[in-house]
Design a protein around this motif. Structure first.
Motif, PDB file in Angstrom:
ATOM      1  N   UNK A 140       0.795  -1.226   0.000  1.00  0.00           N
ATOM      2  CA  UNK A 140       0.000   0.000   0.000  1.00  0.00           C
ATOM      3  C   UNK A 140       0.830   1.280   0.000  1.00  0.00           C
ATOM      4  N   UNK A 141       2.065   1.215   0.420  1.00  0.00           N
ATOM      5  CA  UNK A 141       2.884   2.426   0.474  1.00  0.00           C
ATOM      6  C   UNK A 141       3.078   3.009  -0.920  1.00  0.00           C
ATOM      7  N   UNK A 142       3.153   2.167  -1.949  1.00  0.00           N
ATOM      8  CA  UNK A 142       3.287   2.661  -3.326  1.00  0.00           C
ATOM      9  C   UNK A 142       2.055   3.471  -3.716  1.00  0.00           C
ATOM     10  N   UNK A 143       0.876   2.953  -3.407  1.00  0.00           N
ATOM     11  CA  UNK A 143      -0.361   3.655  -3.746  1.00  0.00           C
ATOM     12  C   UNK A 143      -0.447   4.984  -3.001  1.00  0.00           C
ATOM     13  N   UNK A 144      -0.044   4.979  -1.750  1.00  0.00           N
ATOM     14  CA  UNK A 144      -0.048   6.211  -0.962  1.00  0.00           C
ATOM     15  C   UNK A 144       0.920   7.223  -1.567  1.00  0.00           C
ATOM     16  N   UNK A 145       2.109   6.769  -1.943  1.00  0.00           N
ATOM     17  CA  UNK A 145       3.094   7.643  -2.587  1.00  0.00           C
ATOM     18  C   UNK A 145       2.525   8.242  -3.873  1.00  0.00           C
ATOM     19  N   UNK A 146       1.885   7.417  -4.691  1.00  0.00           N
ATOM     20  CA  UNK A 146       1.304   7.908  -5.941  1.00  0.00           C
ATOM     21  C   UNK A 146       0.218   8.945  -5.657  1.00  0.00           C
ATOM     22  N   UNK A 147      -0.608   8.716  -4.654  1.00  0.00           N
ATOM     23  CA  UNK A 147      -1.654   9.687  -4.303  1.00  0.00           C
ATOM     24  C   UNK A 147      -1.066  11.006  -3.819  1.00  0.00           C
ATOM     25  N   UNK A 148      -0.029  10.955  -3.022  1.00  0.00           N
ATOM     26  CA  UNK A 148       0.621  12.192  -2.557  1.00  0.00           C
ATOM     27  C   UNK A 148       1.234  12.927  -3.749  1.00  0.00           C
ATOM     28  N   UNK A 149       1.933  12.188  -4.595  1.00  0.00           N
ATOM     29  CA  UNK A 149       2.545  12.790  -5.782  1.00  0.00           C
ATOM     30  C   UNK A 149       1.466  13.375  -6.695  1.00  0.00           C
ATOM     31  N   UNK A 150       0.375  12.643  -6.876  1.00  0.00           N
ATOM     32  CA  UNK A 150      -0.736  13.133  -7.708  1.00  0.00           C
ATOM     33  C   UNK A 150      -1.307  14.423  -7.145  1.00  0.00           C
ATOM     34  N   UNK A 151      -1.435  14.500  -5.841  1.00  0.00           N
ATOM     35  CA  UNK A 151      -1.954  15.717  -5.208  1.00  0.00           C
ATOM     36  C   UNK A 151      -1.071  16.909  -5.540  1.00  0.00           C
ATOM     37  N   UNK A 152       0.231  16.730  -5.444  1.00  0.00           N
ATOM     38  CA  UNK A 152       1.168  17.815  -5.737  1.00  0.00           C
ATOM     39  C   UNK A 152       1.119  18.216  -7.209  1.00  0.00           C
ATOM     40  N   UNK A 153       1.048  17.233  -8.092  1.00  0.00           N
ATOM     41  CA  UNK A 153       1.015  17.506  -9.533  1.00  0.00           C
ATOM     42  C   UNK A 153      -0.270  18.237  -9.915  1.00  0.00           C
ATOM     43  N   UNK A 154      -1.389  17.787  -9.381  1.00  0.00           N
ATOM     44  CA  UNK A 154      -2.676  18.420  -9.713  1.00  0.00           C
ATOM     45  C   UNK A 154      -2.730  19.841  -9.157  1.00  0.00           C
ATOM     46  N   UNK A 155      -2.193  20.048  -7.967  1.00  0.00           N
ATOM     47  CA  UNK A 155      -2.142  21.409  -7.416  1.00  0.00           C
ATOM     48  C   UNK A 155      -1.229  22.306  -8.254  1.00  0.00           C
ATOM     49  N   UNK A 156      -0.113  21.750  -8.735  1.00  0.00           N
ATOM     50  CA  UNK A 156       0.764  22.534  -9.608  1.00  0.00           C
ATOM     51  C   UNK A 156       0.024  22.922 -10.887  1.00  0.00           C
ATOM     52  N   UNK A 157      -0.698  21.982 -11.461  1.00  0.00           N
ATOM     53  CA  UNK A 157      -1.432  22.273 -12.693  1.00  0.00           C
ATOM     54  C   UNK A 157      -2.517  23.320 -12.441  1.00  0.00           C
ATOM     55  N   UNK A 158      -3.156  23.266 -11.293  1.00  0.00           N
ATOM     56  CA  UNK A 158      -4.149  24.282 -10.928  1.00  0.00           C
ATOM     57  C   UNK A 158      -3.483  25.660 -10.833  1.00  0.00           C
ATOM     58  N   UNK A 159      -2.308  25.727 -10.208  1.00  0.00           N
ATOM     59  CA  UNK A 159      -1.592  27.009 -10.099  1.00  0.00           C
ATOM     60  C   UNK A 159      -1.202  27.541 -11.478  1.00  0.00           C
ATOM     61  N   UNK A 160      -0.780  26.652 -12.374  1.00  0.00           N
ATOM     62  CA  UNK A 160      -0.435  27.058 -13.744  1.00  0.00           C
ATOM     63  C   UNK A 160      -1.671  27.626 -14.441  1.00  0.00           C
ATOM     64  N   UNK A 161      -2.794  26.923 -14.309  1.00  0.00           N
ATOM     65  CA  UNK A 161      -4.028  27.357 -14.969  1.00  0.00           C
ATOM     66  C   UNK A 161      -4.495  28.713 -14.466  1.00  0.00           C
ATOM     67  N   UNK A 162      -4.289  28.970 -13.199  1.00  0.00           N
ATOM     68  CA  UNK A 162      -4.716  30.248 -12.622  1.00  0.00           C
ATOM     69  C   UNK A 162      -3.722  31.363 -12.965  1.00  0.00           C
ATOM     70  N   UNK A 163      -2.426  31.073 -12.879  1.00  0.00           N
ATOM     71  CA  UNK A 163      -1.408  32.122 -13.024  1.00  0.00           C
ATOM     72  C   UNK A 163      -1.201  32.591 -14.466  1.00  0.00           C
TER      73      UNK A 163
END
Length: 180
Positions: A140-163
């Protein structure tokens, strides 16, 4: 005579491979179509750059097919590892909603539906692609890592879309000003 865009054809083949894989979601045949679809994702980008056939349509098709490949991965996990999905369902729903918000912001700003091809999005796509392939070898640690990484990537994309006000589907990162 109009030149045939080979990378776009490869991308369309990926969409077909993903669609066909749905019929094999519970069998080992799924992996044949899934891995071929994943490989085609690498091939179409390589060919587009090598043949100098990079187009906005191609980038949008690639974004759509990536989302389609991501979706079949989630479906595979839901069908074959449903106990895992139940543990992370709230996080998955929140991430999915934020991703849709980003897509709609981009659509209203640029009148185009796309996913920015950031370094993070490409890395995340690879990590997600690996889930069905390596799922029997990881915990399960792999899935958790992917979810954390996904959260960061999606937030970055949101910041790009706004900025940013300029359309650049190939923006590398929110943190890197020089693109391409």
């Amino acid at each position: 005579m109009k030149k045939i865009n080979i990378p776009n054809i490869v991308t369309l083949i990926r969409i077909i491979l993903v669609a066909v894989s749905i019929f094999f979601i519970r069998s080992n045949h799924f992996f044949i179509f899934y891995i071929l679809a994943g490989l085609s994702d690498v091939v179409d980008g390589f060919l587009a750059r090598k043949l100098k056939q990079e187009t906005i349509l191609g980038a949008q098709l690639d974004s759509f097919s990536d989302f389609f490949l991501f979706s079949i991965t989630i479906i595979w996990i839901s069908v074959n590892k449903n106990e895992l999905v139940l543990g992370y369902i709230t996080i998955l729903i929140v991430l999915f909603v934020i991703k849709l918000i980003v897509i709609f912001i981009n659509y209203f700003k640029y009148k185009k539906m796309f996913i920015v091809h950031t370094i993070g999005n490409k890395a995340l796509g690879f990590l997600i692609f690996l889930i069905p392939v390596i799922t029997n070898f990881v915990n399960d640690i792999y899935y958790f890592f992917v979810l954390v990484f996904a959260s960061l990537v999606i937030l970055e994309e949101l910041m790009i879309s706004i900025k940013y006000n300029d359309f650049n589907i190939n923006r590398k990162s929110f943190f890197i000003d020089k693109d391409r």
